[in-house]
Structure formats: C-alpha cells, structure tokens
Enzyme design. Sequence first.
Site, PDB file in Angstrom:
ATOM      1  CD  GLU A 331      -2.658   1.352   2.547  1.00 55.75           C
ATOM      2  OE1 GLU A 331      -3.409   2.351   2.672  1.00 55.75           O
ATOM      3  OE2 GLU A 331      -2.585   0.448   3.391  1.00 55.75           O
ATOM      4  CG  ASN A 390      -5.264   5.055   1.073  1.00 48.94           C
ATOM      5  OD1 ASN A 390      -6.123   4.377   1.617  1.00 48.94           O
ATOM      6  ND2 ASN A 390      -3.968   4.892   1.294  1.00 48.94           N
ATOM      7  CD  GLU A 422      -5.689   0.076   0.497  1.00 47.00           C
ATOM      8  OE1 GLU A 422      -6.089   0.589   1.578  1.00 47.00           O
ATOM      9  OE2 GLU A 422      -4.687  -0.663   0.425  1.00 47.00           O
ATOM     10  CG  ASP A 452      -8.386   1.281   4.047  1.00 46.29           C
ATOM     11  OD1 ASP A 452      -8.005   0.307   4.709  1.00 46.29           O
ATOM     12  OD2 ASP A 452      -7.807   2.390   4.067  1.00 46.29           O
ATOM     13  CD  GLU A 510      -5.424  -1.251   6.686  1.00 43.69           C
ATOM     14  OE1 GLU A 510      -4.756  -0.498   5.976  1.00 43.69           O
ATOM     15  OE2 GLU A 510      -6.675  -1.214   6.720  1.00 43.69           O
TER      16      GLU A 510
END
Length: 843
Positions: A331, A390, A422, A452, A510
Amino acid sequence: MRKHMVLVLENEKTDSGQIKTLLDDQYIVMQASNEQEALHIVSHGKENICAALISCCLLITRKNKIMDSVKKALLSYDIPIIALLDHYGQDTAASSIKAGAEEILIKPYEKSLLQRRVHNMVIRNELRLAGQYDSLTGVYNKETFYEKTEALVRRNPERNYTIICLDIDRFKIVNDLYGTEEGDRLLQFVANHLKVGTAEAGGAVGRIVADVFACCYPNIGGQYAYIAELITKLFKDYPLQMELVAAIGFYQVEDRFMPASRMCDRALLALKSVKNKYVKNYAVYDQKLRANLILEQEIVNDMESALENREFKVYMQPKCDMDTGKIVGAEALVRWQHPEKGLIPPSEFIPAFEKNQFIIKVDYFIWEEVCRELRRQIAAGKRPIPISVNVSRTNLYQNDLYQQLVSLVERYQIDPALFQLEITETVYARNMEYLSKVVDRLQAYGFTILMDDFGSGYSSLNMLKDIHIDVIKLDMRFLTGETDGHDKGGDIMSSVVRMAKWLNLYVIAEGVETEQQVEFLLSINCHYAQGYYYYRPMPMDVFWNLIEDREKVDDQGMRHKMGDTFHLQELMQPDAWSDALLQNIIGGVAFYEYYNDNLELIRANEGYYAEIGCSEEEVRSYGKHISDMIYEGDKDTFRQLVKAACQYQENGVDGVLRRKLQSGKLIWIQVKVFFLAENRGRKIFYASIRNVTKEKEAEEQLRISEERLRLAMQSTSSILFDLDIKNRALDYGEKDTGLVGLPSHLENVPGCMIEKGLVHPDYTKPLLQMYQDIFDGKPKSGCETLLRASDGSYHWERIRMTSVFDKDGNPAHAVGVVENIDREKEMEHMLAQGGKHLQHSAL
C-alpha cells in the site's frame, strides 16, 4: 379576506368594548380584562396578533411585573404597540413611546381614523419585518440574528445562553446531484425545525450564510451531546437517498456584551474542527480547541509550498501471505517531510486536507508518483507487484475521477491490475448507491477495488452482498489487546471472513502486530495481512530494494486457498460461527425451505423477530407452516415471488405481503428474496424482511385525508381545490363551479385557465409563477391575481398552495385555497390615494 388579530387592553371595560365595536368588521379583536389575561393571549396567539392597543396608564405604570412581562413578550415577538390616551399630554405621550409604543391614539375614537391607524401600523410592521428575515428559509437573516441575540442575552441576565452553529456537510453535493431546488428544500426543512425548537425555548435562529445556521439557545446545561443527537436525527429524517450529517459547534456565552458576531465566530471555530469528520460531529469551543486550530492553520499555510517543493513522500507498507511470510503487494502511504518540523505523520495533516479539499491534489500527487515508479520498474525489466493507493472520500465525488485514473495508467502504460484502489468503507455506508456506480465503472476498466477499514464502526455484514469489490481490508481494532479471538470481536471477524469467502472476496487483515493475532487469523482462514508484525511503512527506494530478493515475494499474488470454500449446508447448522454471522447482519433475515406450496422457516436472526414483533418461541409453534400465516389475498403474490426469485437469481426480487400474527393482527412485510439451492424439489431461499406496516398505515391515512379534503371542499365558504401535480389536473367542490364558471375538474392547468380567459390578461404572470413553483417542488407558493367570475366580472383573489409530498419526498399533490380580497385591495388603493391627508388629520 383574512382578518388580522388585534389585542386590546384598556383600564376601562367600556372603552375596550367601544374599540371592539369600531374594529370588528376589519379585525378579530381579542379583549383582555386584565394584564394576566393579556399575557395569556400573547403567549398563545403570538403568531396571529398584528398589533396591541394598550391603555397608556397601564403601559407606563411601574413595578407591575405582569405588565412588564406583557410588554417584554410583545417586543420579543415584534408585535407593535399603540398607546391609548384619554387626552393629549406631551409628557404622557413621551412616556408611552419610551415604554415601547410606536403610535398613540387619543379619545374619543373615530372609526375610520382608528381603522386607518391600525392598518398603517400593520403594513409598516410587515414591511419592517420582511427586511429582517431570510427570504428562502423564513428565519432571521445574519444581521437581525446578531441584533436579536445581543438583545436576548443582555435582557435576560438570569439565563445562560449557548450559541449553536451548524453546517450541512457536503451540501454542495446535494445541489450537484439533486439540483438546487432540492438543496433549497433541505435548507427550508432544517430552518423550520430549528425555528420551532428555538421558539419554544425562547431563543433565536438565523441563517448566517449558505448552509450555515446559528441558534441562540437558553439553559442547555452542557447537554451538548444530546443537542447534537437531536440535530443528527433531524437530518436522518430528511427523505433523500444520501446520508446527511451536520457539523455542529457550541459556544457558551460568558461575556454578555461581546458582539454576537464574535460569539458566532467562536461557535464556528468549534464547528470547523469537526467538519467532514465522522467519529464525532460536534465540538465545544475552549482554549485547547483554539490552540489546535492555530496549529492546523500553520499546516494549511505550508501545504501549497510543500507540494511545489515535493515535501510529500511516498512510503510503502507490504502486504504479506501469513502462511509463507512472502510479500504479495503493498500500500502506498503519504508522509510529509517538513523542512523545519521533520517527518509529519498523516494523522496530523490529512484531516485538515480533507476539510479544505487539498487532499484532491495530494491524492493525485501520490497516484502519479506510484505510476511513474511502476513504469520505471517495468522499463528496467523488473517484475513489479500490485500497489494500492488511497482514494479519499472527497475525490470520489469529483466528476472527473474516472478519467483521471484511466489517463494516468494509460499515460504510463500500466496494467490497471497493478494499480489498485482503496476506498474507505465509511464512504460506502453513507452513500452506497452513488459509490456503487462509480466503483462499477472503475472495476469494469480493470482496477482492483479494496474496501479499506472494514469494521471501523459504520458498516454491516449485509452491505457486502450489495456492493462490487474485490478485497476487504479488515480492521484489526475488532481485537483489543492480547487476545486469542475467543471474544465478541473475534466472533465478528470470523463471521466477516466466512461471509467474504462465500462472496468470493479476498480478505486482508490490517494492523497485525503480534504472533498471537497471526495465529488467530490463520485459524479462521484469513491468509493475508498488513502490519508492523511484518513490515513498517518504508521509503519507496527501500521497498524496491527489499523486493529485489525474489525469495521474499510471491509472484502469484493473492489467490484462494484450501479451506476457503463455503458450503450452504454449514449455514443450516446452528453453531457458533453461523450464529455470529446471522446475528451481526443488521435488519431481519431468514432462510426458508419451500416444498409442495409450503414455506418452512429454517433459521432467522434476532432482527427477523424484531421486525415481525414476535419472540422466537412464538414463531416456533407455526414456523413449519409460514405459508399458512400469509394473508389469503396475497398468496398468489407470494407464489409469484417464489417463481420470480428462481428466474432472477443474481439480483433477487422485491415484494410486499400481508401476514397474520398469532393474535390475528395483520402486518405488512416488505421482502427481498434470493434463491440459493434446490434438492429433489425442495428449494432454499434467503430473504431480508422489513416491517412496513407504519408506511402502509400512513398511505391509508393520506387516503382518508384526501377524502376529508373532498368533503371540506363541498362545505367551506372559500374555494378549496386539490392539484394532482403529476397529471397537472385540478379539482374543486361542485358548489364552487358557479363562482368561476368552469366544471369541477380541470386538466392541463394552468394553461387551460389562461385559454378559457379565467385570468385577467394583465395578471397571468403571477399565477403561472405560482404553479411553476409547485411543479418545481417548492413546499408553498401563492399569488394575488384577477380571476373572472361566472358573470364575466373580474375580482381580486389571493391563492395559496401547499405541497403534499409522498414517502420518497417527491411532490404528489398540492392543496389550495382561493380567498376574495376585493375589499383589501380597495383599502390599499384608498391608503395610497389618501394617506397623506389621513396622516395630516391624525396630527
């Protein structure tokens, strides 16, 4: 013609009676026999009283607490006072004006002069008040709100006042998606509710600017959370297919002589600190808040130069296969390398960037950096791995988001499967319908979509079946501290993983930090993780050096593994995991078996029993024959639902049925039915259910109200009518056909009215505008125009219309009333012609 109400308080009963006689044909005269009765009339009739005529000796008397309360109430409600004098005296007249009177009248009273004085007072006051209110919402405008607030807090030293400011989050999106008419309706809805609440408490409310309102509210006693909850519920009740929230700021008034504008500034500072935040939507102004806002402003001051100087850095955090420890992806995260403050974590600057929308630029900067680096790796002959970036909630509402992302991967010639997106699950929870359309388009192009922070507090498991995503990133905050997963959080995580496998979704845990968490996740068949246990976020060059060692990389990426398959039979077994799965689905759900026209309940969650209003024990007695409880008149509808669910297996089918309870009571149930499996003629169905009895009863109440309206139209002295907005059709009572010379049913209004000459040619414009307002969805509208009667003569009429909205918030009907105002127009004409002469006579 509508009559205004006038309050009369004389010290002599005969004088009061004389005034009533002189004004009766023009006004509704409310005679008060004493100060206490006058106070009662003002308190209960303040909305309708247009003027108060009070004896001078009562008005200027001192140490009369009740009379002081009467004067205070009249001034608070903007009701003008006329002082009544037995004879003229300069000192007496001056004292009356000082006590609050705007006019004086001297005995003996002459009818035309008395009526004219009252009429002039009413007209002047209405004109004055019109300049004090916001034209769209009907609450005070900014300047008047400041003025009223300062008067309130200084006039009532015994009361503690709080300034409350609220700002509708994402109001611009409401205008963009639904149109400015819908935005205006929302503002009017909020204003009306705030006006009612503050009026009851003795406060004030105003529209400061755009979608920002302010209230001055007495004696809330620190109940900030309670007030914020009431306001939040208000927005939830608004009928719009988009979740609406407000940011709310409170300021407790300490210095009563501080300008109201500064009081509001402090409440707005508190509001600003929670704008676009979803964990908490209100804040109270204090010195700590002020210091934080100053810190935030420093960040905002530096952000543009930071972007130009490339102070924002991409950090990478690997995602790993917990069975092997190998890297399957990463990520991309943002960090700010400030030249003076050092490395600033995103928690300190991202919230500020989201509020001022600078996050749009930062997002794009990170996206392009990742694309550029992927292209560099490919050009060097290396094998890149998928990198996720993101997409902020702000960016998701940009019209050009799709084009921006597609242009990036095409410019750098990147396979979209390597550039993953995400999206935080809070965005889905708040506007699923809109986001689903955006995501479907991105997914169709080839982007992999990750949800997410799943489980951070906003989503429900049944959301997963309604959205198109590829990967769930499961928030490890479900587990608190050192745990083996044998608690409620662990049960929920297990349920999420099972549900995801059932829907063929990948799951990444996560925030994994301990070996114990890894063991638990593997035990529930979750195979992929991201967190400090494996790798901390690292600069991009360090990351690429890390994966140079291909022994640390799984080039196959994420894939389904043994044990990931899900069998329907498992759901039918009442064990711990399936119980957790069912009970954590919000709303009523149930599984049924259908065979030989009999419906049997197999399993249901607690929400199911809550929806039908029965206990599990009660349902058990007839659960094997649910079809017997379906209302006889709806059984064919039920069979059609079953048949259609088998035909449309992917999307399921919707329907509404009536079913009986053991008590014999009928309830309405809305169902969505999905076909799951069949074995030897026995079909298994999954259904979500919702009790819609209240909605159906409301529909019946509307039908009754319409019938009452029809009866009222046949009996009232005014002309009442009903407008079918969709069909542009108008109906009014048969007794009124003679008044307008037309049949009781009209179509194609208002066009047909113009064609038939019902409206004077010079006055068609206000009538057309009124109808257009109603067709556009405004809650109310009206006009004054000349209409033709059956004898061919024209008369002044005032028309008022009020919209009736359906359960979806769309205008369905409008109810209207036509009142003759010939006399009122005649008086206005006389006033215009002889006003100067009357004023001279009065002096």
